[in-house]
Scaffold this motif. Structure first.
Motif, PDB file in Angstrom:
ATOM      1  N   ARG A  12       0.842  -1.206   0.000  1.00 50.07           N
ATOM      2  CA  ARG A  12       0.000   0.000   0.000  1.00 50.07           C
ATOM      3  C   ARG A  12       0.879   1.259   0.000  1.00 50.07           C
ATOM      4  NH1 ARG A  12      -4.421  -0.541   4.410  1.00 50.07           N
ATOM      5  NH2 ARG A  12      -2.593  -0.787   5.732  1.00 50.07           N
ATOM      6  N   VAL A  13       1.472   1.489  -1.160  1.00 53.55           N
ATOM      7  CA  VAL A  13       2.401   2.603  -1.353  1.00 53.55           C
ATOM      8  C   VAL A  13       1.850   3.476  -2.473  1.00 53.55           C
ATOM      9  CG1 VAL A  13       4.755   3.264  -1.973  1.00 53.55           C
ATOM     10  CG2 VAL A  13       4.347   1.169  -0.652  1.00 53.55           C
ATOM     11  N   ALA A  14       1.961   4.784  -2.311  1.00 53.24           N
ATOM     12  CA  ALA A  14       1.531   5.706  -3.369  1.00 53.24           C
ATOM     13  C   ALA A  14       2.519   6.847  -3.496  1.00 53.24           C
ATOM     14  CB  ALA A  14       0.133   6.243  -3.066  1.00 53.24           C
ATOM     15  N   HIS A  15       2.655   7.306  -4.728  1.00 54.62           N
ATOM     16  CA  HIS A  15       3.512   8.455  -5.045  1.00 54.62           C
ATOM     17  C   HIS A  15       2.673   9.429  -5.864  1.00 54.62           C
ATOM     18  CE1 HIS A  15       6.827  10.296  -7.692  1.00 54.62           C
ATOM     19  NE2 HIS A  15       6.798  10.939  -6.541  1.00 54.62           N
ATOM     20  N   VAL A  16       2.531  10.656  -5.366  1.00 55.87           N
ATOM     21  CA  VAL A  16       1.688  11.665  -6.032  1.00 55.87           C
ATOM     22  C   VAL A  16       2.473  12.961  -6.157  1.00 55.87           C
ATOM     23  CG1 VAL A  16      -0.460  13.001  -5.934  1.00 55.87           C
ATOM     24  CG2 VAL A  16      -0.431  10.621  -5.129  1.00 55.87           C
ATOM     25  N   ASP A  74       5.086  23.209  -5.939  1.00 54.52           N
ATOM     26  CA  ASP A  74       5.494  21.967  -6.599  1.00 54.52           C
ATOM     27  C   ASP A  74       5.679  20.936  -5.490  1.00 54.52           C
ATOM     28  OD1 ASP A  74       6.498  19.973  -8.177  1.00 54.52           O
ATOM     29  OD2 ASP A  74       8.195  21.119  -8.955  1.00 54.52           O
ATOM     30  N   ILE A  75       4.765  19.950  -5.429  1.00 53.21           N
ATOM     31  CA  ILE A  75       4.711  19.000  -4.312  1.00 53.21           C
ATOM     32  C   ILE A  75       4.948  17.583  -4.834  1.00 53.21           C
ATOM     33  CG2 ILE A  75       3.393  18.190  -2.312  1.00 53.21           C
ATOM     34  CD1 ILE A  75       3.671  21.220  -2.291  1.00 53.21           C
ATOM     35  N   ARG A  93       8.613  16.340  -0.552  1.00 49.29           N
ATOM     36  CA  ARG A  93       9.405  17.409  -1.135  1.00 49.29           C
ATOM     37  C   ARG A  93       8.432  18.485  -1.605  1.00 49.29           C
ATOM     38  NH1 ARG A  93      12.604  15.099   1.172  1.00 49.29           N
ATOM     39  NH2 ARG A  93      14.663  14.349   0.562  1.00 49.29           N
ATOM     40  N   ALA A  94       8.601  19.681  -1.099  1.00 48.04           N
ATOM     41  CA  ALA A  94       7.691  20.769  -1.457  1.00 48.04           C
ATOM     42  C   ALA A  94       8.479  22.046  -1.700  1.00 48.04           C
ATOM     43  CB  ALA A  94       6.657  20.989  -0.359  1.00 48.04           C
ATOM     44  N   LYS A  95       8.152  22.694  -2.795  1.00 49.40           N
ATOM     45  CA  LYS A  95       8.673  24.028  -3.077  1.00 49.40           C
ATOM     46  C   LYS A  95       7.472  24.924  -3.317  1.00 49.40           C
ATOM     47  CE  LYS A  95      12.993  22.444  -5.161  1.00 49.40           C
ATOM     48  NZ  LYS A  95      13.848  22.422  -6.380  1.00 49.40           N
ATOM     49  N   GLY A  96       7.406  26.003  -2.557  1.00 49.28           N
ATOM     50  CA  GLY A  96       6.259  26.891  -2.681  1.00 49.28           C
ATOM     51  C   GLY A  96       6.653  28.342  -2.547  1.00 49.28           C
ATOM     52  N   ASP A  97       5.684  29.192  -2.722  1.00 51.28           N
ATOM     53  CA  ASP A  97       5.914  30.640  -2.660  1.00 51.28           C
ATOM     54  C   ASP A  97       5.946  31.118  -1.213  1.00 51.28           C
ATOM     55  OD1 ASP A  97       3.239  30.145  -2.240  1.00 51.28           O
ATOM     56  OD2 ASP A  97       2.514  31.705  -3.599  1.00 51.28           O
ATOM     57  N   VAL A 145       5.828  34.689   0.010  1.00 56.02           N
ATOM     58  CA  VAL A 145       4.526  35.308   0.272  1.00 56.02           C
ATOM     59  C   VAL A 145       4.106  34.950   1.688  1.00 56.02           C
ATOM     60  CG1 VAL A 145       2.103  35.432  -0.428  1.00 56.02           C
ATOM     61  CG2 VAL A 145       3.910  35.211  -2.173  1.00 56.02           C
ATOM     62  N   ASP A 146       3.859  33.674   1.895  1.00 55.67           N
ATOM     63  CA  ASP A 146       3.700  33.055   3.215  1.00 55.67           C
ATOM     64  C   ASP A 146       3.620  31.561   2.999  1.00 55.67           C
ATOM     65  OD1 ASP A 146       1.087  32.386   2.534  1.00 55.67           O
ATOM     66  OD2 ASP A 146       0.143  33.780   3.932  1.00 55.67           O
ATOM     67  N   ALA A 147       3.399  30.813   4.059  1.00 58.35           N
ATOM     68  CA  ALA A 147       3.438  29.355   3.962  1.00 58.35           C
ATOM     69  C   ALA A 147       2.092  28.738   3.599  1.00 58.35           C
ATOM     70  CB  ALA A 147       3.933  28.769   5.280  1.00 58.35           C
ATOM     71  N   HIS A 148       1.071  29.552   3.413  1.00 59.18           N
ATOM     72  CA  HIS A 148      -0.289  29.027   3.241  1.00 59.18           C
ATOM     73  C   HIS A 148      -0.386  28.035   2.088  1.00 59.18           C
ATOM     74  CE1 HIS A 148      -4.556  28.855   2.269  1.00 59.18           C
ATOM     75  NE2 HIS A 148      -4.814  29.322   3.484  1.00 59.18           N
ATOM     76  N   HIS A 149       0.077  28.433   0.900  1.00 64.42           N
ATOM     77  CA  HIS A 149      -0.081  27.561  -0.267  1.00 64.42           C
ATOM     78  C   HIS A 149       0.701  26.263  -0.089  1.00 64.42           C
ATOM     79  CE1 HIS A 149      -0.760  31.571  -2.527  1.00 64.42           C
ATOM     80  NE2 HIS A 149      -1.923  31.062  -2.164  1.00 64.42           N
ATOM     81  N   THR A 150       1.896  26.343   0.479  1.00 66.17           N
ATOM     82  CA  THR A 150       2.714  25.150   0.682  1.00 66.17           C
ATOM     83  C   THR A 150       2.043  24.182   1.646  1.00 66.17           C
ATOM     84  OG1 THR A 150       4.756  26.370   0.240  1.00 66.17           O
ATOM     85  CG2 THR A 150       4.962  24.316   1.475  1.00 66.17           C
ATOM     86  N   VAL A 151       1.556  24.681   2.762  1.00 75.01           N
ATOM     87  CA  VAL A 151       0.933  23.821   3.773  1.00 75.01           C
ATOM     88  C   VAL A 151      -0.354  23.207   3.232  1.00 75.01           C
ATOM     89  CG1 VAL A 151      -0.157  23.781   6.053  1.00 75.01           C
ATOM     90  CG2 VAL A 151       1.985  25.043   5.707  1.00 75.01           C
ATOM     91  N   GLU A 152      -1.213  24.025   2.638  1.00 78.87           N
ATOM     92  CA  GLU A 152      -2.485  23.517   2.116  1.00 78.87           C
ATOM     93  C   GLU A 152      -2.259  22.501   0.999  1.00 78.87           C
ATOM     94  OE1 GLU A 152      -6.769  25.331   0.825  1.00 78.87           O
ATOM     95  OE2 GLU A 152      -4.994  26.365   0.057  1.00 78.87           O
ATOM     96  N   ASP A 153      -1.335  22.807   0.079  1.00 74.40           N
ATOM     97  CA  ASP A 153      -1.121  21.906  -1.050  1.00 74.40           C
ATOM     98  C   ASP A 153      -0.464  20.597  -0.621  1.00 74.40           C
ATOM     99  OD1 ASP A 153      -2.246  23.955  -2.453  1.00 74.40           O
ATOM    100  OD2 ASP A 153      -0.584  24.245  -3.847  1.00 74.40           O
TER     101      ASP A 153
END
Length: 199
Positions: free
Chosen positions: A6-10, A18-19, A58-62, A65-73
């Protein structure tokens, strides 16, 4: 579905983030987290370690600006990965709950892998910022996670004064509750745990 498979990569790329996330629901709690948001890395590490999920993020976000988009995405992609890893959901326990104390704080997380993604969140936080982390983003993460994984998720604080302790206990409790809910019960290994025949 046999345990160990039960492994997934998304992956998900937008103009804001970019997540890339891999999860093994039958892991041992090995984590490798890099989001650019240190406090959030700490929370995802707690979620994976205490849920016994092998989790790579692994996440790269804006974040300028703030961390909102990174955390939510990250919540969106992690939820999608959990749903994918669960497959047809046959044999799962389906329900899980955990009370986690952390010093003065006590948090409850309860999960139903219902297919009806929704969050019910009652967490009182005494401050809005921990380091550079906006504490309201914890709720945004859990909304995205529940919606995309198809979880009914309750997170509730029963006691607490220190915001760091409260949020960390919430992530640990959610990880442990999800660990319970995703386990395969060998007595119903090929059965969908639903009276209506669908989740």
């Amino acid at each position: 579905m046999a345990e160990g498979t039960r492994v997934a990569h998304v992956t998900r790329t937008t103009k804001e983030t970019d997540i890339d996330i891999t999860i093994d629901l039958d892991g041992t709690g090995v984590t490798d987290i890099q989001t650019g948001v240190p406090f959030f890395d700490h929370m995802l590490d707690a979620f994976g370690r205490h849920g016994l999920f092998d989790l790579k993020v692994r996440a790269k976000g804006d974040i300028e600006v703030d961390a909102h988009h990174t955390v939510e995405d990250c919540g969106i992609v992690l939820g999608q990965a959990i749903a994918q890893a669960l497959g047809d959901k046959r044999g799962i326990v389906r329900f899980g709950n955990s009370f986690v104390p952390m010093d003065e704080s006590l948090l409850l997380a309860a999960i139903d892998i219902s297919g009806r993604g929704q969050l019910h969140y009652a967490v009182d936080l005494p401050i809005q910022i921990i380091g550079t982390f906006d504490t309201s983003l914890a709720k945004e993460f859990f909304i995205a996670l529940a919606s995309n994984a198809g979880l009914t998720l309750h997170v509730r604080s029963l006691a607490g004064e220190n915001a760091h302790h409260i949020i960390e206990a919430a992530f640990k409790a959610a990880g442990r509750a999800l660990c319970q809910a995703t386990r395969i019960d060998p007595r119903i290994a090929n059965v969908l745990p639903s009276t209506k025949g669908a989740l």
